[in-house]
Design an enzyme around this catalytic site. Structure first.
Site, short mmCIF file in Angstrom:
data_model
loop_
_atom_site.label_atom_id
_atom_site.label_comp_id
_atom_site.label_asym_id
_atom_site.label_seq_id
_atom_site.Cartn_x
_atom_site.Cartn_y
_atom_site.Cartn_z
N ARG A 147 0.86 -1.18 0.00
CA ARG A 147 0.00 0.00 0.00
C ARG A 147 0.90 1.22 0.00
O ARG A 147 1.88 1.26 0.75
CB ARG A 147 -0.89 0.01 1.24
N TYR A 159 -3.34 11.29 6.04
CA TYR A 159 -3.62 9.96 6.57
C TYR A 159 -2.60 8.96 6.04
O TYR A 159 -2.24 8.97 4.86
CB TYR A 159 -5.03 9.46 6.16
N ASP A 210 -5.14 3.78 0.00
CA ASP A 210 -6.27 3.98 0.90
C ASP A 210 -6.71 5.44 0.85
O ASP A 210 -5.97 6.34 1.28
CB ASP A 210 -5.85 3.61 2.34
N HIS A 212 -9.33 6.55 2.33
CA HIS A 212 -9.76 6.76 3.72
C HIS A 212 -11.00 7.64 3.83
O HIS A 212 -11.04 8.59 4.62
CB HIS A 212 -8.62 7.34 4.54
N GLU A 236 -8.99 1.98 -1.87
CA GLU A 236 -9.70 1.60 -0.64
C GLU A 236 -10.49 2.76 -0.07
O GLU A 236 -10.04 3.89 -0.05
CB GLU A 236 -8.69 1.12 0.39
N GLU A 262 -13.69 -1.91 6.24
CA GLU A 262 -13.03 -2.12 7.54
C GLU A 262 -13.87 -1.57 8.69
O GLU A 262 -13.74 -2.03 9.82
CB GLU A 262 -11.64 -1.50 7.54
N ARG A 283 -13.55 -5.61 3.10
CA ARG A 283 -12.47 -5.48 4.08
C ARG A 283 -12.89 -5.75 5.52
O ARG A 283 -12.13 -5.52 6.45
CB ARG A 283 -11.88 -4.08 3.98
N GLU A 339 -4.40 -7.49 5.04
CA GLU A 339 -3.56 -6.38 5.48
C GLU A 339 -2.69 -6.84 6.63
O GLU A 339 -3.16 -7.58 7.51
CB GLU A 339 -4.42 -5.20 5.93
N TRP A 402 -12.29 11.66 8.58
CA TRP A 402 -10.85 11.37 8.77
C TRP A 402 -10.50 10.07 8.11
O TRP A 402 -11.24 9.10 8.18
CB TRP A 402 -10.49 11.31 10.25
#
Ligand code: CS2
Ligand code: MG
Length: 402
Positions: A147, A159, A210, A212, A236, A262, A283, A339, A402
């Site tokens: 990643r 991030y 990612d 995010h 992601e 996630e 995820r 991951e 975030w």
């Protein structure tokens, strides 16, 4: 066999973890991860005050019945706190069942479907030149997937970019820190990063990124389209996923594969995303999606729609969660990627485990059960430390994702 006791252990070997340990009248114990980054004490209380009293005297072999009892019996269903608590109980009961059977849990899930679990590492840096060095380091460590996250020029913090290159911990303050975000600067910058990385490392290394949760569907469509020449394995969390149908718009604008989930804690969070094939990887992970029992249901639904697993595996998921995830990863037919953010040496000492990394793969323990435990005496040396995840604001001060 009967459950005689269950302890909720909160420890902080570098970061906070919450672990449930279940004890039985035949001396067999099991462990489950209940860590929810920034809300650890909430899950600890949910377990201590509302779950543990219900477990005493139950048959630990009745995993499905216990899951349904804790899910339906609470009346107030779903949510990260409830489902992390249920996950910890479920994981500990699978641990006990494996120990009683004398088999590693993956053998109870149908046995091996692959020789090893392909994992991805985290190359992150302030500059593109530095991130190229980090990607090379992970490739040389044997990773087949990396990643890539870099600082966005003009932003104080981005991030996924940390000072420590091996251990990334975003919960960085006793009260939420704040960071500024500029979608415009980000969208202008990221494609150039992957142009450099792909040029440097060629077509074989799997690259991931990612986002995010930072973009709208049309912004994510623009980014995904711009990244297509660099053939990412996945983009992601491009968009916050409460509005699952919002991914229909994103999907029409890019062929870059999408990984989401996630933050999901039940099959209902991803049902539309999966059944309409709006994502390519799910995820969800053991600790936040109701344990092995529920996560296996999510992966089985995903398998019907060509969606593969891509479970979360950040530092705030303990070695107990990783151990359990690997037993699922090695056995399900639609495994994608796992991951693997490494834990600190102190964490690995508190949670002795049998999984190991070799040549880009993680391998689950062959011991009966999950192959992990918690050293309670050592854990007691690391008291809880308040720590919150950051809050993101746009350049004009508007609270963002975030
Ligand atoms: C990230 C995580 O690993 C990831 O993909 O999204 O670092 C996430 O920010 C943390 O797990 C939140 O606690
Ligand atoms: Mg993520």
């Amino acid at each position: 066999m009967r459950i005689t006791d269950a302890r909720v252990i909160v420890t902080c070997p570098g970061r906070n973890f919450v672990t449930l340990k279940i004890f039985t009248d035949e001396g067999v114990t099991g462990v489950g991860d209940a860590t929810l980054n920034g809300r650890e004490l909430t899950v600890a209380s949910y377990l201590t005050d509302h779950v543990v009293p219900l477990l005493i005297g139950r048959d630990p072999a009745r995993i499905e019945d216990t899951w349904q009892y804790l899910y339906r019996g609470a009346y107030w269903r779903r949510g990260p706190v409830t489902m992390s608590a249920i996950a910890a109980v479920d994981t500990a009961l699978w641990d006990i069942k494996g120990k009683v059977a004398g088999l590693p849990v993956y053998q109870l899930l149908g046995g091996r479907s692959r020789e090893g679990v392909t994992v991805y590492g985290h190359a992150n840096a302030e500059t593109v030149d530095e991130v190229l060095e980090e990607v090379a380091r992970y490739r040389d460590l044997g990773y087949k997937a990396v990643r890539v996250q870099t600082a966005v020029p003009g932003l104080d913090a981005t991030y996924g970019v940390s000072k420590d290159k091996m251990f990334y911990e975003p919960a960085d303050a006793a009260l939420p820190s704040e960071s500024a975000w500029s979608t415009e600067r980000y969208l202008d910058f990221v494609p150039s990063v992957f142009a450099r990385v792909r040029e440097e490392f060629g077509p074989d290394l799997k690259l991931l990124h990612d986002v995010h949760h930072r973009l709208t569907p049309i912004e994510a469509g623009r980014l995904g389209h711009a990244l297509e020449p660099y053939a990412l394995t996945w983009m992601e969390d491009p968009v916050p996923a409460e509005l699952q149908e919002g991914f229909r718009l994103l999907r029409t604008h890019t062929r870059t594969p999408i990984a989401v989930g996630e933050v999901f804690n039940s099959i209902w969070d991803c049902h539309t995303l999966i059944t309409e094939q709006l994502i390519d990887y799910i995820r969800a992970t053991v600790v936040h999606a109701g344990g092995i029992t529920h996560l296996r249901r999510i992966f089985d639904l995903a398998a019907l729609y060509h969606v593969r697993s891509g479970s979360h595996g950040a530092t705030d998921l303990s070695p107990v969660c990783m151990s359990a995830a690997l037993h699922l990863d090695v056995s399900i037919p639609n495994f994608g990627l796992q991951e693997y953010m490494r834990h600190t040496p102190e964490t690995d000492e508190v949670f002795p485990h049998g999984y190991w990394f070799e040549d880009g793969y993680l391998h689950p323990s062959e011991e009966p059960g999950l192959g992990v435990d918690i050293d309670e005496e050592l854990a007691a040396r690391y008291p809880y430390q308040p720590a919150y995840l950051p809050v993101s604001r746009l350049m004009d001060g508007t609270v963002h994702n975030w």
